[in-house]
Enzyme design. Structure first.
Site, PDB file in Angstrom:
ATOM      1  N   ARG A 124       0.810  -1.232   0.000  1.00 44.30           N
ATOM      2  CA  ARG A 124       0.000   0.000   0.000  1.00 44.30           C
ATOM      3  C   ARG A 124       0.837   1.273   0.000  1.00 44.30           C
ATOM      4  NH1 ARG A 124      -2.904  -2.969   3.669  1.00 44.30           N
ATOM      5  NH2 ARG A 124      -4.697  -4.001   2.700  1.00 44.30           N
ATOM      6  N   LYS A 146       3.019  11.879 -10.897  1.00 40.76           N
ATOM      7  CA  LYS A 146       2.149  10.972 -11.654  1.00 40.76           C
ATOM      8  C   LYS A 146       2.902   9.680 -11.929  1.00 40.76           C
ATOM      9  CE  LYS A 146      -0.770  14.232 -14.158  1.00 40.76           C
ATOM     10  NZ  LYS A 146      -1.157  14.710 -15.504  1.00 40.76           N
ATOM     11  N   GLU A 188      10.158  19.794 -24.031  1.00 42.69           N
ATOM     12  CA  GLU A 188       9.411  20.044 -22.782  1.00 42.69           C
ATOM     13  C   GLU A 188      10.030  21.213 -22.009  1.00 42.69           C
ATOM     14  OE1 GLU A 188       6.590  18.669 -22.056  1.00 42.69           O
ATOM     15  OE2 GLU A 188       6.532  16.675 -22.984  1.00 42.69           O
ATOM     16  N   LYS A 230       8.156  23.810 -13.492  1.00 41.79           N
ATOM     17  CA  LYS A 230       7.108  22.792 -13.353  1.00 41.79           C
ATOM     18  C   LYS A 230       6.706  22.639 -11.889  1.00 41.79           C
ATOM     19  CE  LYS A 230       5.284  18.282 -14.332  1.00 41.79           C
ATOM     20  NZ  LYS A 230       5.333  16.971 -14.971  1.00 41.79           N
ATOM     21  N   GLU A 240      -4.214  18.101 -10.573  1.00 44.13           N
ATOM     22  CA  GLU A 240      -4.701  18.541 -11.882  1.00 44.13           C
ATOM     23  C   GLU A 240      -6.206  18.751 -11.887  1.00 44.13           C
ATOM     24  OE1 GLU A 240      -3.041  16.441 -15.193  1.00 44.13           O
ATOM     25  OE2 GLU A 240      -4.036  17.724 -16.659  1.00 44.13           O
ATOM     26  N   ARG A 246      -2.306  23.334 -13.425  1.00 44.43           N
ATOM     27  CA  ARG A 246      -1.570  22.236 -14.033  1.00 44.43           C
ATOM     28  C   ARG A 246      -1.959  21.988 -15.487  1.00 44.43           C
ATOM     29  NH1 ARG A 246       0.565  17.013 -10.590  1.00 44.43           N
ATOM     30  NH2 ARG A 246       1.695  16.114 -12.323  1.00 44.43           N
ATOM     31  N   ASN A 250      -0.325  21.194 -20.559  1.00 44.93           N
ATOM     32  CA  ASN A 250      -0.756  20.518 -21.781  1.00 44.93           C
ATOM     33  C   ASN A 250      -0.530  21.362 -23.031  1.00 44.93           C
ATOM     34  OD1 ASN A 250      -1.603  18.067 -20.667  1.00 44.93           O
ATOM     35  ND2 ASN A 250      -3.445  19.062 -19.882  1.00 44.93           N
ATOM     36  N   HIS A 253       0.168  19.764 -26.322  1.00 45.45           N
ATOM     37  CA  HIS A 253      -0.113  18.344 -26.153  1.00 45.45           C
ATOM     38  C   HIS A 253      -1.442  17.889 -26.761  1.00 45.45           C
ATOM     39  CE1 HIS A 253       3.388  18.471 -23.635  1.00 45.45           C
ATOM     40  NE2 HIS A 253       3.299  17.184 -23.340  1.00 45.45           N
ATOM     41  N   HIS A 257      -0.353  14.664 -28.541  1.00 44.00           N
ATOM     42  CA  HIS A 257      -0.869  13.324 -28.232  1.00 44.00           C
ATOM     43  C   HIS A 257      -1.578  12.710 -29.435  1.00 44.00           C
ATOM     44  CE1 HIS A 257      -0.979  14.274 -23.641  1.00 44.00           C
ATOM     45  NE2 HIS A 257       0.116  13.596 -23.958  1.00 44.00           N
ATOM     46  N   HIS A 270       7.852  11.554 -28.271  1.00 41.45           N
ATOM     47  CA  HIS A 270       6.877  12.427 -27.621  1.00 41.45           C
ATOM     48  C   HIS A 270       7.237  13.912 -27.791  1.00 41.45           C
ATOM     49  CE1 HIS A 270       3.990  13.904 -24.715  1.00 41.45           C
ATOM     50  NE2 HIS A 270       4.965  14.455 -24.027  1.00 41.45           N
TER      51      HIS A 270
HETATM   52  N1  LIG Z   1       4.836  10.831 -14.894  1.00 39.38           N
HETATM   53  C1  LIG Z   1       4.835  11.924 -15.626  1.00 39.38           C
HETATM   54  O1  LIG Z   1       4.488  13.003 -15.146  1.00 39.38           O
HETATM   55  C2  LIG Z   1       5.298  11.849 -17.038  1.00 39.38           C
HETATM   56  C3  LIG Z   1       5.508  13.050 -17.748  1.00 39.38           C
HETATM   57  C4  LIG Z   1       5.985  12.951 -19.053  1.00 39.38           C
HETATM   58  C5  LIG Z   1       6.194  11.707 -19.618  1.00 39.38           C
HETATM   59  N2  LIG Z   1       5.975  10.567 -18.899  1.00 39.38           N
HETATM   60  C6  LIG Z   1       6.195   9.249 -19.489  1.00 39.38           C
HETATM   61  O2  LIG Z   1       7.573   9.130 -19.808  1.00 39.38           O
HETATM   62  C7  LIG Z   1       7.725   8.171 -20.861  1.00 39.38           C
HETATM   63  C8  LIG Z   1       8.724   8.668 -21.853  1.00 39.38           C
HETATM   64  O3  LIG Z   1       9.964   8.838 -21.212  1.00 39.38           O
HETATM   65  P1  LIG Z   1      11.354   9.014 -21.984  1.00 39.38           P
HETATM   66  O4  LIG Z   1      11.200   9.990 -23.072  1.00 39.38           O
HETATM   67  O5  LIG Z   1      12.347   9.267 -20.943  1.00 39.38           O
HETATM   68  O6  LIG Z   1      11.573   7.648 -22.721  1.00 39.38           O
HETATM   69  P2  LIG Z   1      11.610   6.131 -22.198  1.00 39.38           P
HETATM   70  O7  LIG Z   1      11.487   6.043 -20.734  1.00 39.38           O
HETATM   71  O8  LIG Z   1      10.608   5.418 -23.015  1.00 39.38           O
HETATM   72  O9  LIG Z   1      13.119   5.660 -22.555  1.00 39.38           O
HETATM   73  C9  LIG Z   1      13.537   5.639 -23.851  1.00 39.38           C
HETATM   74  C10 LIG Z   1      14.814   4.866 -24.072  1.00 39.38           C
HETATM   75  O10 LIG Z   1      15.951   5.592 -23.627  1.00 39.38           O
HETATM   76  C11 LIG Z   1      16.906   4.694 -23.090  1.00 39.38           C
HETATM   77  N3  LIG Z   1      17.716   5.471 -22.166  1.00 39.38           N
HETATM   78  C12 LIG Z   1      17.313   6.031 -20.995  1.00 39.38           C
HETATM   79  N4  LIG Z   1      18.311   6.731 -20.445  1.00 39.38           N
HETATM   80  C13 LIG Z   1      19.369   6.613 -21.267  1.00 39.38           C
HETATM   81  C14 LIG Z   1      20.703   7.135 -21.243  1.00 39.38           C
HETATM   82  N5  LIG Z   1      21.104   7.973 -20.271  1.00 39.38           N
HETATM   83  N6  LIG Z   1      21.531   6.800 -22.256  1.00 39.38           N
HETATM   84  C15 LIG Z   1      21.100   6.012 -23.268  1.00 39.38           C
HETATM   85  N7  LIG Z   1      19.869   5.507 -23.344  1.00 39.38           N
HETATM   86  C16 LIG Z   1      19.007   5.809 -22.359  1.00 39.38           C
HETATM   87  C17 LIG Z   1      16.091   3.610 -22.466  1.00 39.38           C
HETATM   88  O11 LIG Z   1      16.827   2.411 -22.430  1.00 39.38           O
HETATM   89  C18 LIG Z   1      14.894   3.513 -23.399  1.00 39.38           C
HETATM   90  O12 LIG Z   1      15.153   2.577 -24.412  1.00 39.38           O
HETATM   91  C19 LIG Z   1       6.335   7.924 -21.402  1.00 39.38           C
HETATM   92  O13 LIG Z   1       5.873   6.682 -20.963  1.00 39.38           O
HETATM   93  C20 LIG Z   1       5.491   9.034 -20.780  1.00 39.38           C
HETATM   94  O14 LIG Z   1       4.141   8.646 -20.598  1.00 39.38           O
HETATM   95  C21 LIG Z   1       5.523  10.631 -17.630  1.00 39.38           C
HETATM   96 ZN   LIG Z   2       4.830  15.944 -22.556  1.00 38.78          ZN
END
Ligand SMILES: NC(=O)c1ccc[n+]([C@@H]2O[C@H](COP(=O)([O-])OP(=O)(O)OC[C@H]3O[C@@H](n4cnc5c(N)ncnc54)[C@H](O)[C@@H]3O)[C@@H](O)[C@H]2O)c1
Ligand SMILES: [Zn+2]
Length: 368
Positions: A124, A146, A188, A230, A240, A246, A250, A253, A257, A270
């Site tokens: 939990r 999130k 971003e 942020k 949100e 918040r 977007n 976005h 999206h 993205h």
């Molecule tokens: N929680 C939130 O508020 C929030 C906000 C924005 C995005 N997200 C989420 O984040 C995700 C996207 O994240 P992302 O863009 O970081 O991509 P990702 O987490 O999908 O990672 C992409 C790739 O980068 C590689 N990688 C990571 N760090 C590395 C490094 N230092 N050197 C080499 N390779 C590396 C990983 O192995 C992976 O293959 C989505 O799922 C999105 O929904 C969440």
């Molecule tokens: Zn974004």
């Protein structure tokens, strides 16, 4: 110079501590020891990140006397599946991860989302610490709490708000990131400047060349400021609320999206989709929110210098309209857009007539 931000949420007893500093990864063990009483941590990561930065992370934990149990999940979005989460729970059980122990998420945003959600649900709720290794994860997904996973029916449909106890963002870990991914993450940062921090936007204009090359000093400066921006927004609106501060996040976005969905999340990163989305949202802002034309040009110029896409890949207007109509964040049947009256400010999401949106999308290369 290490930068430490302490983020307090009105509804939470404990603050989140965010450290941004080159070389900070070497201090991960001390960071965990300071923030928690964990003797064991579940170190959630993927094979690539573990190969690149896992040794440094594990050495740092070992030096501080913290036992690290590596839990490897698939790379990228495939980490955010229900069965990956279920496997994490099983492995946490096998490692006897206790209430006082912690989860450490080492990797991109996908790792943070699934590891944070595993932490939110295991017993939990146990503490978690983010060690984001992509630009996007450092400036965006590690702030705001999130967490969650995807379903076949859509992205991020299951999740929880679970603030990390700490975030350790080390810009030196970004040196191994492919340039395309680094630049996409910078979209971003541009967004944060555009909606909330005109001084950040100006510093990005000054530093664009260095940022595009991956200069670690320039990245560190931009990341610190983007996180601050942020943080200020999410602190005022942790959950949100509809129309709350918040929602400004977007910006870019609504279309971003839709573009990602229309291309099955394969063609565009993205941040690339968001860059195209911001260009269109800014053009709509000139028409509908009084954004001066030269400020639109500043945004376009900055995105150009960061080599972020100008036009969308071939996409039919009908497909885009359908994807926008399915957006999780739509209000009823209407599609709302966050606009900006000037650099550094955002307006509440607004309904824009579909005729105006249609012509903006056609201008940006959508197929009739
Ligand atoms: N929680 C939130 O508020 C929030 C906000 C924005 C995005 N997200 C989420 O984040 C995700 C996207 O994240 P992302 O863009 O970081 O991509 P990702 O987490 O999908 O990672 C992409 C790739 O980068 C590689 N990688 C990571 N760090 C590395 C490094 N230092 N050197 C080499 N390779 C590396 C990983 O192995 C992976 O293959 C989505 O799922 C999105 O929904 C969440
Ligand atoms: Zn974004």
């Amino acid at each position: 110079v290490p930068h430490t931000l302490v983020v307090r949420y009105p509804a939470r007893p404990r603050a989140s501590r965010i450290v941004v500093a080159r070389g900070a990864l070497a201090g991960l063990g001390r960071f965990v020891r300071t923030l928690t009483s964990a003797t064991t941590v579940a170190l959630v990561s993927d094979a690539r990140v573990l190969a690149l930065h896992g040794t440094a992370a594990r050495r740092a934990l070992a030096r501080a006397g913290v036992r690290a149990v590596p839990l490897i999940v698939p790379r990228g979005e495939r980490a955010k599946q229900p069965r990956v989460l279920a496997r994490l729970w099983d492995r946490m059980a096998a490692a006897r991860l206790a209430r006082a122990d912690a989860v450490v998420a080492l990797g991109g945003g996908a790792i943070g989302d699934v590891a944070g959600f595993a932490a939110a649900t295991w017993l939990r709720g146990v503490p978690w610490i983010g060690v984001p290794t992509t630009v996007l994860a450092q400036v965006d997904s590690s702030v705001g709490g999130k967490t969650g996973i995807d379903l076949a029916a859509g992205k991020n449909l299951v999740g929880a708000f679970h603030q990390p106890l700490g975030v350790l963002a080390d810009p030196d870990t970004l040196a191994t990131l492919p340039g395309r991914q680094r630049r996409a993450g910078l979209a971003e940062v541009v967004k944060a400047g555009m909606i909330a921090d005109a001084a950040l936007f100006r510093s990005l204009e000054r530093d664009a060349g260095a940022l595009a090359r991956g200069d670690a000093g320039a990245l560190e400066r931009a990341i610190v400021r983007a996180i601050r921006a942020k943080t200020r927004i999410v602190q005022r609106d942790e959950r949100e609320r509809d129309g709350g501060p918040r929602t400004a996040l977007n910006f870019g976005h609504t279309l971003g999206h839709a573009l990602e969905a229309a291309h099955g999340y394969r063609r565009l990163l993205h941040g690339e989709a968001v860059a195209i989305g911001m260009r269109i949202a800014a053009r709509l802002s000139v028409r509908e929110a009084g954004l001066p034309g030269r400020e639109l040009e500043r945004l376009e110029g900055l995105l150009d210098r960061l080599a972020l896409p100008r036009r969308m890949p071939p996409t039919s207007l009908a497909r885009l309209a359908q994807a926008m109509a399915h957006d999780k964040k739509r209000a009823g049947r209407a599609v709302r857009w966050v606009l900006t009256p000037r650099v550094g400010h955002a307006s509440v999401p607004r309904l824009i007539s579909s005729r105006v949106v249609r012509s903006a999308l056609l201008d940006a290369g959508a197929r009739p």
